[in-house]
Design a protein around this motif. Structure first.
Motif, mmCIF file in Angstrom:
data_model
loop_
_atom_site.group_PDB
_atom_site.id
_atom_site.type_symbol
_atom_site.label_atom_id
_atom_site.label_comp_id
_atom_site.label_asym_id
_atom_site.label_seq_id
_atom_site.Cartn_x
_atom_site.Cartn_y
_atom_site.Cartn_z
ATOM 1 N N TYR A 109 0.840 -1.195 0.000
ATOM 2 C CA TYR A 109 0.000 0.000 0.000
ATOM 3 C C TYR A 109 0.877 1.246 0.000
ATOM 4 N N VAL A 110 0.502 2.216 -0.809
ATOM 5 C CA VAL A 110 1.072 3.556 -0.711
ATOM 6 C C VAL A 110 -0.114 4.502 -0.526
ATOM 7 N N GLU A 111 -0.449 4.716 0.722
ATOM 8 C CA GLU A 111 -1.575 5.616 1.013
ATOM 9 C C GLU A 111 -1.267 7.035 0.572
ATOM 10 N N ALA A 112 -0.035 7.466 0.823
ATOM 11 C CA ALA A 112 0.372 8.809 0.415
ATOM 12 C C ALA A 112 1.817 8.796 -0.039
ATOM 13 N N ALA A 113 2.074 9.461 -1.151
ATOM 14 C CA ALA A 113 3.441 9.733 -1.626
ATOM 15 C C ALA A 113 3.383 11.108 -2.254
ATOM 16 N N ARG A 114 3.850 12.103 -1.523
ATOM 17 C CA ARG A 114 3.730 13.491 -1.943
ATOM 18 C C ARG A 114 5.082 14.175 -1.921
ATOM 19 N N ALA A 115 5.462 14.749 -3.040
ATOM 20 C CA ALA A 115 6.713 15.488 -3.152
ATOM 21 C C ALA A 115 6.417 16.973 -2.980
ATOM 22 N N ASN A 116 7.323 17.703 -2.324
ATOM 23 C CA ASN A 116 7.105 19.137 -2.179
ATOM 24 C C ASN A 116 7.646 19.880 -3.394
ATOM 25 N N LEU A 117 7.149 21.080 -3.578
ATOM 26 C CA LEU A 117 7.562 21.918 -4.702
ATOM 27 C C LEU A 117 8.182 23.204 -4.168
ATOM 28 N N PRO A 118 9.133 23.810 -4.904
ATOM 29 C CA PRO A 118 9.742 25.058 -4.440
ATOM 30 C C PRO A 118 8.688 26.126 -4.176
ATOM 31 N N GLY A 119 8.770 26.758 -3.029
ATOM 32 C CA GLY A 119 7.828 27.809 -2.680
ATOM 33 C C GLY A 119 6.548 27.322 -2.045
ATOM 34 N N SER A 120 6.332 26.011 -1.998
ATOM 35 C CA SER A 120 5.120 25.465 -1.401
ATOM 36 C C SER A 120 5.335 25.231 0.085
ATOM 37 N N GLY A 121 4.279 25.392 0.865
ATOM 38 C CA GLY A 121 4.356 25.104 2.296
ATOM 39 C C GLY A 121 4.043 23.671 2.635
ATOM 40 N N CYS A 122 3.801 22.838 1.636
ATOM 41 C CA CYS A 122 3.444 21.444 1.881
ATOM 42 C C CYS A 122 4.699 20.602 2.118
ATOM 43 N N PRO A 123 4.745 19.799 3.169
ATOM 44 C CA PRO A 123 5.910 18.944 3.409
ATOM 45 C C PRO A 123 5.874 17.708 2.529
ATOM 46 N N ARG A 124 7.022 17.082 2.378
ATOM 47 C CA ARG A 124 7.046 15.753 1.783
ATOM 48 C C ARG A 124 6.275 14.814 2.696
ATOM 49 N N GLU A 125 5.600 13.826 2.100
ATOM 50 C CA GLU A 125 4.778 12.927 2.905
ATOM 51 C C GLU A 125 4.773 11.532 2.302
ATOM 52 N N PHE A 126 5.078 10.541 3.136
ATOM 53 C CA PHE A 126 5.010 9.145 2.712
ATOM 54 C C PHE A 126 4.291 8.340 3.793
ATOM 55 N N VAL A 127 3.229 7.655 3.388
ATOM 56 C CA VAL A 127 2.496 6.746 4.269
ATOM 57 C C VAL A 127 2.341 5.451 3.478
ATOM 58 N N PHE A 128 3.045 4.393 3.887
ATOM 59 C CA PHE A 128 3.099 3.207 3.038
ATOM 60 C C PHE A 128 3.501 1.984 3.859
ATOM 61 N N GLY A 129 3.393 0.825 3.231
ATOM 62 C CA GLY A 129 3.831 -0.400 3.888
ATOM 63 C C GLY A 129 3.274 -1.620 3.201
ATOM 64 N N LEU A 130 3.462 -2.763 3.838
ATOM 65 C CA LEU A 130 2.956 -4.013 3.278
ATOM 66 C C LEU A 130 2.640 -4.992 4.412
ATOM 67 N N ILE A 131 1.781 -5.965 4.094
ATOM 68 C CA ILE A 131 1.335 -6.940 5.073
ATOM 69 C C ILE A 131 1.272 -8.312 4.410
#
Length: 238
Positions: free
Chosen positions: A213-235
């Motif tokens: 699962y990759v619930e979230a994979a988000r890259a930040n962009l220059p000038g954006s206030g959004c952080p990088r974010e990864f929520v993932f794993g396997l079972i």
């Protein structure tokens, strides 16, 4: 595990995605919306995956030997009552879509490893969790943070390895600014990588022995206030 403000929802306690690149002819995103340097991507499946150990060890890195006293729920929504090194604990596991099965059962012995490191925000640490059976076989590996691997390096999800993919597939405007949907590559023991984009899941491993699962994979962009974010794993699915 602590997900902080990253969580889209959570179970009790401290808790711990993939569009495939489509051919341009699929017309999933117009070229001007995707951008010349981005690949169009299929819609998110809203995949969800969290695992949480409660209470979390106070050390940055800890290994626990636990016995399952009771297991309630079903694959995809599991609560395990544990005794870890003489103390009561709980392991929560949530996954959508739910795996066909999992490797948890009352009476089994688990080896649990937790890693916590400072994140980009003071109240949002990066957290990794690994759960093995008594023989060392992987049952679950889950992560929440601004990076894929802990400071000490990879190996926490062995025999699998996760890596951030080089490309991204779409830019979205959010409350914190512009964020870019990204992807992770999952590889088993030197085999061909499986690319999972933000918001999707897939069978993985030999004969689909795991669900990834990759619930979230988000890259930040220059000038954006959004952080990088990864929520993932396997079972383990059986």
């Amino acid at each position: 595990m602590a997900a902080g403000g990253r969580g889209r929802r959570c179970a009790a306690g401290l808790l711990l995605a993939a569009c495939e690149v489509a051919a341009p002819s699929d017309d999933i995103l117009p070229p001007d919306e995707a951008g010349p340097e981005l690949s169009p991507c299929v819609p998110t499946e809203a995949a969800f995956f969290r695992a949480a150990l409660e209470p979390m060890p106070g050390d940055a890195s800890a290994e626990l030997r636990c016995e399952v006293q009771a297991a309630s729920g079903s694959p995809g929504s599991r609560v395990l009552e544990l005794v870890c090194d003489g103390a009561a604990a709980r392991l929560f596991v949530e996954a959508e879509p739910a795996p066909a099965g999992d490797g948890f059962a009352t009476g089994q012995v688990l080896q649990i490893r937790s890693i916590v490191a400072p994140g980009e925000a003071a109240n949002d640490p990066d957290v990794w969790l690994r759960v093995e059976d008594a023989g060392g076989a992987l049952l679950l590996a889950a992560a929440v943070g601004a990076r894929v691997d802990p400071p000490e390096g990879g190996g926490w999800a062995a025999p699998f390895a996760w890596r951030e993919a080089a490309g991204t597939c779409m830019v979205e405007e959010t409350a914190c600014g512009e964020t870019r949907r990204a992807a992770l590559d999952l590889q088993l023991s030197g085999g061909a990588p499986l690319r999972l984009y933000d918001g999707t899941s897939s069978a993985a491993g030999d004969e689909g022995a795991f669900m990834a699962y990759v619930e979230a994979a988000r890259a930040n962009l220059p000038g954006s206030g959004c952080p990088r974010e990864f929520v993932f794993g396997l079972i383990a699915a059986r």
